[in-house]
Motif scaffolding. Structure first.
Motif, mmCIF file in Angstrom:
data_model
loop_
_atom_site.group_PDB
_atom_site.id
_atom_site.type_symbol
_atom_site.label_atom_id
_atom_site.label_comp_id
_atom_site.label_asym_id
_atom_site.label_seq_id
_atom_site.Cartn_x
_atom_site.Cartn_y
_atom_site.Cartn_z
ATOM 1 N N PRO A 146 60.983 62.754 37.820
ATOM 2 C CA PRO A 146 60.192 62.830 36.575
ATOM 3 C C PRO A 146 60.849 63.697 35.508
ATOM 4 C CG PRO A 146 58.793 63.150 38.509
ATOM 5 C CD PRO A 146 60.203 63.198 38.999
ATOM 6 N N LYS A 147 61.523 64.766 35.925
ATOM 7 C CA LYS A 147 62.212 65.625 34.977
ATOM 8 C C LYS A 147 63.391 64.884 34.336
ATOM 9 C CE LYS A 147 61.071 69.945 37.409
ATOM 10 N NZ LYS A 147 60.421 70.652 36.278
ATOM 11 N N ALA A 148 64.155 64.190 35.190
ATOM 12 C CA ALA A 148 65.305 63.427 34.678
ATOM 13 C C ALA A 148 64.840 62.317 33.745
ATOM 14 C CB ALA A 148 66.093 62.854 35.847
ATOM 15 N N ARG A 149 63.744 61.670 34.099
ATOM 16 C CA ARG A 149 63.231 60.573 33.282
ATOM 17 C C ARG A 149 62.768 61.082 31.913
ATOM 18 N NH1 ARG A 149 59.545 59.141 36.565
ATOM 19 N NH2 ARG A 149 60.997 57.946 37.844
ATOM 20 N N ALA A 150 62.120 62.236 31.907
ATOM 21 C CA ALA A 150 61.642 62.790 30.637
ATOM 22 C C ALA A 150 62.806 63.131 29.715
ATOM 23 C CB ALA A 150 60.799 64.038 30.918
ATOM 24 N N ILE A 151 63.886 63.684 30.267
ATOM 25 C CA ILE A 151 65.055 64.013 29.448
ATOM 26 C C ILE A 151 65.726 62.745 28.937
ATOM 27 C CG2 ILE A 151 67.369 65.023 29.513
ATOM 28 C CD1 ILE A 151 66.259 67.114 31.452
ATOM 29 N N ARG A 152 65.833 61.748 29.821
ATOM 30 C CA ARG A 152 66.440 60.490 29.392
ATOM 31 C C ARG A 152 65.665 59.876 28.226
ATOM 32 N NH1 ARG A 152 65.101 56.093 33.294
ATOM 33 N NH2 ARG A 152 63.316 55.994 31.896
ATOM 34 N N GLU A 153 64.340 59.864 28.330
ATOM 35 C CA GLU A 153 63.533 59.263 27.268
ATOM 36 C C GLU A 153 63.591 60.092 25.993
ATOM 37 O OE1 GLU A 153 59.632 58.522 28.781
ATOM 38 O OE2 GLU A 153 60.324 56.994 30.208
ATOM 39 N N ARG A 154 63.711 61.416 26.141
ATOM 40 C CA ARG A 154 63.814 62.263 24.956
ATOM 41 C C ARG A 154 65.125 62.008 24.213
ATOM 42 N NH1 ARG A 154 63.485 67.352 27.154
ATOM 43 N NH2 ARG A 154 65.709 67.802 26.931
ATOM 44 N N VAL A 155 66.194 61.788 24.957
ATOM 45 C CA VAL A 155 67.514 61.611 24.349
ATOM 46 C C VAL A 155 67.742 60.167 23.909
ATOM 47 C CG1 VAL A 155 70.000 61.759 24.740
ATOM 48 C CG2 VAL A 155 68.494 63.541 25.640
ATOM 49 N N TYR A 156 67.392 59.213 24.779
ATOM 50 C CA TYR A 156 67.732 57.807 24.529
ATOM 51 C C TYR A 156 66.536 56.939 24.153
ATOM 52 C CZ TYR A 156 72.155 59.031 26.742
ATOM 53 O OH TYR A 156 73.355 59.625 27.058
ATOM 54 N N GLY A 157 65.336 57.459 24.330
ATOM 55 C CA GLY A 157 64.173 56.635 24.067
ATOM 56 C C GLY A 157 63.898 55.675 25.215
ATOM 57 N N THR A 158 63.116 54.640 24.931
ATOM 58 C CA THR A 158 62.728 53.696 25.986
ATOM 59 C C THR A 158 63.292 52.294 25.749
ATOM 60 O OG1 THR A 158 60.666 53.251 24.794
ATOM 61 C CG2 THR A 158 60.601 54.942 26.512
ATOM 62 N N ASP A 159 64.205 52.169 24.785
ATOM 63 C CA ASP A 159 64.795 50.853 24.523
ATOM 64 C C ASP A 159 65.683 50.426 25.690
ATOM 65 O OD1 ASP A 159 63.569 50.917 22.094
ATOM 66 O OD2 ASP A 159 65.373 51.457 20.963
ATOM 67 N N VAL A 160 65.738 49.136 25.922
ATOM 68 C CA VAL A 160 66.601 48.556 26.945
ATOM 69 C C VAL A 160 67.636 47.677 26.247
ATOM 70 C CG1 VAL A 160 66.744 47.053 28.956
ATOM 71 C CG2 VAL A 160 64.787 48.590 28.700
ATOM 72 N N TYR A 161 68.909 47.925 26.493
ATOM 73 C CA TYR A 161 69.979 47.146 25.884
ATOM 74 C C TYR A 161 70.596 46.230 26.937
ATOM 75 C CZ TYR A 161 69.577 50.528 22.111
ATOM 76 O OH TYR A 161 69.099 51.301 21.102
ATOM 77 N N VAL A 162 70.688 44.953 26.625
ATOM 78 C CA VAL A 162 71.242 43.995 27.574
ATOM 79 C C VAL A 162 72.564 43.458 27.048
ATOM 80 C CG1 VAL A 162 69.045 43.316 28.592
ATOM 81 C CG2 VAL A 162 69.864 42.128 26.556
ATOM 82 N N ARG A 163 73.455 43.161 27.961
ATOM 83 C CA ARG A 163 74.780 42.666 27.610
ATOM 84 C C ARG A 163 75.063 41.409 28.419
ATOM 85 N NH1 ARG A 163 74.635 48.168 27.636
ATOM 86 N NH2 ARG A 163 75.611 49.238 25.869
ATOM 87 N N GLY A 164 75.718 40.457 27.787
ATOM 88 C CA GLY A 164 76.049 39.220 28.480
ATOM 89 C C GLY A 164 77.308 39.408 29.316
ATOM 90 N N LEU A 165 77.149 39.426 30.618
ATOM 91 C CA LEU A 165 78.271 39.641 31.527
ATOM 92 C C LEU A 165 78.810 38.304 32.012
ATOM 93 C CD1 LEU A 165 80.049 41.520 33.201
ATOM 94 C CD2 LEU A 165 78.232 41.624 34.896
ATOM 95 N N ILE A 166 80.055 38.027 31.690
ATOM 96 C CA ILE A 166 80.686 36.767 32.077
ATOM 97 C C ILE A 166 81.762 37.053 33.116
ATOM 98 C CG2 ILE A 166 81.930 34.721 31.261
ATOM 99 C CD1 ILE A 166 80.781 35.358 28.445
#
Length: 265
Positions: A89-109
């Motif tokens: 939970p501590k790691a998750r809170a820091i991640r969301e504080r720094v990066y937010g909750t957006d999810v970025y997807v990439r097309g892997l070929i």
């Protein structure tokens, strides 16, 4: 063959593994051939004093402090379900504080699963006779890009083994074609170890990023995982070269790979 990139645990499929080679290599190091990639669940830390000391290390990390090497080793060796429940939970809170909750997807070929190398852990290693080999044509690859673009992907990742068939000229031409057809997209390459001239040609053709896992930060461990013609020094030099050229460079290591042990072991 067109997928979303994701990070996860190493979980090789049995039908892709060269089992005789793997079993021999792993048993020599007293590792279980059937589940070497699975991180064992540690028993709970029963000593309250020890548990509190480890939680205090996590609190220091949360506060932005640095740990010594010995403290890192203690924390890693003492991991347990209780500590995980305290840490995550501590790691998750820091991640969301720094990066937010957006999810970025990439097309892997995954354009080819041929590879000249014989790395111990890899399902597409050259010596694995159980792997069903394939290569995508240029048309197939561009079709993947077109499908991905229509779905909203704006980053394409070309990834494959170190396939001698995919020459520097072919890769350069392929990157140029993708750049011309999709000028608003980022192009990431994950093609393994090469020399400066090759990396520079791909960059000049339109590649933006390069993914090259260093896999381990220990040269001796690296050599146990790779054939003798590969070296930790060259791997690290490749990463430095990519940065020098101007790539956005991704690296990383594997958790739970063969021969990976605590420094105290």
């Amino acid at each position: 063959l067109f997928s979303v990139i994701s990070s996860g645990h190493i979980s090789p499929q049995e039908d892709l593994m060269d089992t005789d080679f793997m079993n021999t290599a792993l048993l020599e190091n007293k590792l279980n051939p059937k589940c070497w990639w699975k991180e064992p669940v540690r028993n709970s830390v029963t000593d309250p004093v020890c548990l509190n000391e480890l939680k205090a290390l996590i609190d220091r990390l949360e506060a932005g402090e640095a740990l010594t090497k010995d403290e890192w080793v203690r924390l890693i060796d003492g991991r347990s379900p209780e500590l995980a429940a305290y840490l995550f939970p501590k790691a998750r809170a820091i991640r969301e504080r720094v990066y937010g909750t957006d999810v970025y997807v990439r097309g892997l070929i995954e354009y080819s699963n041929y590879c000249k190398n014989n790395c111990l852990y890899c399902g597409i290693r050259a010596g694995n006779q159980n792997a069903s080999r394939y290569r995508l044509s240029t048309g197939d690859i561009l079709s993947c890009c077109q499908s991905g673009y229509s779905l909203g992907f704006r980053t394409f990742v070309l990834q494959g083994g170190e396939d001698p068939f995919m020459t520097e000229d072919k890769i350069t031409e392929l990157v140029s074609m993708i750049r011309r057809e999709f000028p608003d997209c980022a192009i990431t390459l994950s093609l393994g170890e090469m020399e400066y001239e090759s990396y520079k040609r791909f960059f000049d053709a339109g590649a933006d990023r390069y993914l090259l896992r260093h896999e381990t930060a220990n040269a001796e461990h690296y050599q146990k995982l790779h054939p003798t013609e590969m070296s930790f020094e060259h791997r690290m030099n490749c990463l430095r070269t990519l940065k020098e050229i101007g790539y956005q460079t991704g690296c990383g290591f594997m958790v739970g790979s063969p021969y990976q042990i605590s420094p105290r072991t």
